[in-house]
Design a protein around this motif. Structure first.
Motif, PDB file in Angstrom:
ATOM      1  N   ALA A 254      -3.319  18.616   8.776  1.00 31.62           N
ATOM      2  CA  ALA A 254      -2.337  18.997   8.526  1.00 31.62           C
ATOM      3  C   ALA A 254      -1.576  19.145   8.075  1.00 31.62           C
ATOM      4  CB  ALA A 254      -1.775  19.858   9.854  1.00 31.62           C
ATOM      5  N   PRO A 255       0.318  19.049   6.378  1.00 23.24           N
ATOM      6  CA  PRO A 255       0.682  18.608   5.961  1.00 23.24           C
ATOM      7  C   PRO A 255       2.334  17.867   7.116  1.00 23.24           C
ATOM      8  CG  PRO A 255      -0.138  20.148   4.406  1.00 23.24           C
ATOM      9  CD  PRO A 255      -0.468  20.519   5.964  1.00 23.24           C
ATOM     10  N   GLN A 256       2.433  16.830   6.809  1.00 27.36           N
ATOM     11  CA  GLN A 256       3.389  16.226   8.041  1.00 27.36           C
ATOM     12  C   GLN A 256       3.848  15.610   6.199  1.00 27.36           C
ATOM     13  OE1 GLN A 256       2.093  13.386  10.152  1.00 27.36           O
ATOM     14  NE2 GLN A 256       0.481  13.259   9.083  1.00 27.36           N
ATOM     15  N   ALA A 257       5.894  15.080   6.922  1.00 25.19           N
ATOM     16  CA  ALA A 257       6.908  14.771   6.151  1.00 25.19           C
ATOM     17  C   ALA A 257       6.806  13.757   6.593  1.00 25.19           C
ATOM     18  CB  ALA A 257       8.077  15.870   6.704  1.00 25.19           C
ATOM     19  N   VAL A 258       6.874  12.938   5.383  1.00 25.15           N
ATOM     20  CA  VAL A 258       7.109  11.330   5.996  1.00 25.15           C
ATOM     21  C   VAL A 258       7.953   9.865   4.956  1.00 25.15           C
ATOM     22  CG1 VAL A 258       4.946  10.952   6.832  1.00 25.15           C
ATOM     23  CG2 VAL A 258       5.781  10.586   4.060  1.00 25.15           C
ATOM     24  N   ARG A 259       8.551   9.421   5.955  1.00 28.20           N
ATOM     25  CA  ARG A 259       9.603   9.136   5.345  1.00 28.20           C
ATOM     26  C   ARG A 259       9.261   6.893   5.025  1.00 28.20           C
ATOM     27  NH1 ARG A 259      15.149  11.211   5.547  1.00 28.20           N
ATOM     28  NH2 ARG A 259      14.827  13.420   6.591  1.00 28.20           N
ATOM     29  N   VAL A 260      10.222   6.655   4.015  1.00 29.87           N
ATOM     30  CA  VAL A 260      10.362   5.508   3.341  1.00 29.87           C
ATOM     31  C   VAL A 260      10.161   4.498   4.746  1.00 29.87           C
ATOM     32  CG1 VAL A 260      11.052   3.705   2.323  1.00 29.87           C
ATOM     33  CG2 VAL A 260      10.640   5.245   0.988  1.00 29.87           C
ATOM     34  N   GLY A 261       9.069   3.695   4.604  1.00 26.51           N
ATOM     35  CA  GLY A 261       8.980   2.852   6.161  1.00 26.51           C
ATOM     36  C   GLY A 261       8.381   3.308   7.146  1.00 26.51           C
TER      37      GLY A 261
ATOM     38  N   GLN B 101       4.194   4.546   9.093  1.00 26.38           N
ATOM     39  CA  GLN B 101       3.718   3.766   8.875  1.00 26.38           C
ATOM     40  C   GLN B 101       2.883   4.634   9.073  1.00 26.38           C
ATOM     41  OE1 GLN B 101       2.563   0.747  12.033  1.00 26.38           O
ATOM     42  NE2 GLN B 101       0.721   1.152  11.539  1.00 26.38           N
ATOM     43  N   LEU B 102       2.166   5.190   7.886  1.00 22.19           N
ATOM     44  CA  LEU B 102       1.242   6.801   8.023  1.00 22.19           C
ATOM     45  C   LEU B 102      -0.320   6.187   9.199  1.00 22.19           C
ATOM     46  CD1 LEU B 102       0.946   6.590   3.928  1.00 22.19           C
ATOM     47  CD2 LEU B 102       2.597   8.041   5.728  1.00 22.19           C
ATOM     48  N   ALA B 103      -1.129   5.181   8.651  1.00 18.74           N
ATOM     49  CA  ALA B 103      -2.090   4.987  10.064  1.00 18.74           C
ATOM     50  C   ALA B 103      -2.106   3.237  10.258  1.00 18.74           C
ATOM     51  CB  ALA B 103      -3.055   4.855   8.704  1.00 18.74           C
ATOM     52  N   GLN B 104      -3.322   2.652  10.697  1.00 20.55           N
ATOM     53  CA  GLN B 104      -2.256   1.624  11.589  1.00 20.55           C
ATOM     54  C   GLN B 104      -2.902   0.293  10.344  1.00 20.55           C
ATOM     55  OE1 GLN B 104      -5.509  -0.293  13.827  1.00 20.55           O
ATOM     56  NE2 GLN B 104      -5.632  -1.875  13.120  1.00 20.55           N
ATOM     57  N   GLY B 105      -1.923  -0.575   9.622  1.00 18.60           N
ATOM     58  CA  GLY B 105      -1.223  -1.393   8.760  1.00 18.60           C
ATOM     59  C   GLY B 105      -1.422  -0.536   7.329  1.00 18.60           C
ATOM     60  N   VAL B 106      -1.082   0.380   7.267  1.00 17.87           N
ATOM     61  CA  VAL B 106      -0.700   0.876   6.020  1.00 17.87           C
ATOM     62  C   VAL B 106       0.912   2.085   6.245  1.00 17.87           C
ATOM     63  CG1 VAL B 106      -1.838   3.538   4.492  1.00 17.87           C
ATOM     64  CG2 VAL B 106      -3.260   2.547   5.845  1.00 17.87           C
ATOM     65  N   GLN B 107       1.959   1.667   5.131  1.00 22.96           N
ATOM     66  CA  GLN B 107       2.338   2.067   5.723  1.00 22.96           C
ATOM     67  C   GLN B 107       3.590   2.416   4.048  1.00 22.96           C
ATOM     68  OE1 GLN B 107       5.406  -1.710   6.633  1.00 22.96           O
ATOM     69  NE2 GLN B 107       8.019  -0.022   6.901  1.00 22.96           N
ATOM     70  N   LEU B 108       4.410   3.220   3.934  1.00 22.96           N
ATOM     71  CA  LEU B 108       5.350   4.160   3.247  1.00 22.96           C
ATOM     72  C   LEU B 108       6.096   3.317   2.886  1.00 22.96           C
ATOM     73  CD1 LEU B 108       5.614   6.173   0.812  1.00 22.96           C
ATOM     74  CD2 LEU B 108       6.789   7.474   2.435  1.00 22.96           C
ATOM     75  N   VAL B 109       5.858   2.660   1.370  1.00 15.55           N
ATOM     76  CA  VAL B 109       7.099   1.342   0.582  1.00 15.55           C
ATOM     77  C   VAL B 109       8.098   2.139   0.145  1.00 15.55           C
ATOM     78  CG1 VAL B 109       5.543  -0.509   1.551  1.00 15.55           C
ATOM     79  CG2 VAL B 109       5.951   0.173  -0.436  1.00 15.55           C
ATOM     80  N   ALA B 110       7.786   3.892  -0.356  1.00  9.82           N
ATOM     81  CA  ALA B 110       8.739   3.535  -1.218  1.00  9.82           C
ATOM     82  C   ALA B 110       8.584   5.366  -2.138  1.00  9.82           C
ATOM     83  CB  ALA B 110       9.012   2.785  -3.160  1.00  9.82           C
ATOM     84  N   ILE B 111       8.899   6.357  -2.003  1.00  8.09           N
ATOM     85  CA  ILE B 111       8.908   7.973  -2.634  1.00  8.09           C
ATOM     86  C   ILE B 111       9.769   7.646  -4.369  1.00  8.09           C
ATOM     87  CG2 ILE B 111       9.421  10.465  -2.731  1.00  8.09           C
ATOM     88  CD1 ILE B 111       9.603   9.054   0.296  1.00  8.09           C
ATOM     89  N   GLU B 112       8.566   7.974  -5.312  1.00  8.62           N
ATOM     90  CA  GLU B 112       9.696   7.382  -6.393  1.00  8.62           C
ATOM     91  C   GLU B 112       9.796   9.086  -7.344  1.00  8.62           C
ATOM     92  OE1 GLU B 112       6.707   5.193  -8.621  1.00  8.62           O
ATOM     93  OE2 GLU B 112       7.410   3.367  -7.835  1.00  8.62           O
TER      94      GLU B 112
ATOM     95  N   ALA C 207      19.845  12.939   3.269  1.00  6.68           N
ATOM     96  CA  ALA C 207      19.341  12.367   3.924  1.00  6.68           C
ATOM     97  C   ALA C 207      17.737  11.743   3.572  1.00  6.68           C
ATOM     98  CB  ALA C 207      18.805  13.244   5.292  1.00  6.68           C
ATOM     99  N   GLY C 208      17.946  11.386   1.691  1.00  7.39           N
ATOM    100  CA  GLY C 208      17.134  10.481   1.705  1.00  7.39           C
ATOM    101  C   GLY C 208      15.989  11.441   1.144  1.00  7.39           C
ATOM    102  N   ALA C 209      15.142  10.610   0.607  1.00 12.47           N
ATOM    103  CA  ALA C 209      13.534  11.349   0.234  1.00 12.47           C
ATOM    104  C   ALA C 209      12.402  11.481   1.158  1.00 12.47           C
ATOM    105  CB  ALA C 209      12.945  10.760  -1.101  1.00 12.47           C
ATOM    106  N   VAL C 210      11.670  12.579   1.195  1.00 10.12           N
ATOM    107  CA  VAL C 210      10.355  13.407   2.336  1.00 10.12           C
ATOM    108  C   VAL C 210       9.479  12.948   0.947  1.00 10.12           C
ATOM    109  CG1 VAL C 210       9.579  15.042   4.161  1.00 10.12           C
ATOM    110  CG2 VAL C 210      12.098  13.863   3.671  1.00 10.12           C
ATOM    111  N   ALA C 211       8.750  12.762   1.515  1.00 10.01           N
ATOM    112  CA  ALA C 211       7.109  13.125   1.110  1.00 10.01           C
ATOM    113  C   ALA C 211       6.419  13.898   2.344  1.00 10.01           C
ATOM    114  CB  ALA C 211       5.893  11.440   0.951  1.00 10.01           C
TER     115      ALA C 211
END
Length: 94
Positions: free
Chosen positions: A42-49, A51-62, A30-34
């Motif tokens: 606590a740790p959490q799983a996030v995907r590209v696209g 929003q991690l916080a207000q004005g902070v977005q995950l744009v790529a997982i390398e 299903a794609g990459a997860v960070a």
């Protein structure tokens, strides 16, 4: 209630100050997860696209880092590499 003051509106649009710790990267069908922790939470799983916080977005997982965008600027957050383990003896009989 009174409308927000103009200065309050200006500060409301600023990106949140957030401490992001990267503890894992997974790739699946299903794609990459960070796996991240925000501000020591606590740790959490996030995907590209996402929003991690207000004005902070995950744009790529390398392969070894995340790329986030905050206030129009991109930055990389690398993952800590574990040190090489000791060499193990072979377990095959001669």
């Amino acid at each position: 209630s009174a409308p927000p003051a103009p200065a309050g509106l200006w500060f409301a649009n600023l990106p949140a100050q957030v401490d992001i710790s990267l503890s894992g990267l997974l790739a699946g069908s299903a794609g990459a997860v960070a796996i991240v922790s925000l501000n020591g939470g606590a740790p959490q799983a996030v995907r590209v696209g996402e929003q991690l916080a207000q004005g902070v977005q995950l744009v790529a997982i390398e392969a070894d880092a995340l790329v986030i965008e905050r206030a129009g600027e991109r930055s990389r957050i690398g993952i800590a590499r574990l040190p090489e383990g000791p060499a193990l003896p072979r377990l095959i009989r001669p």
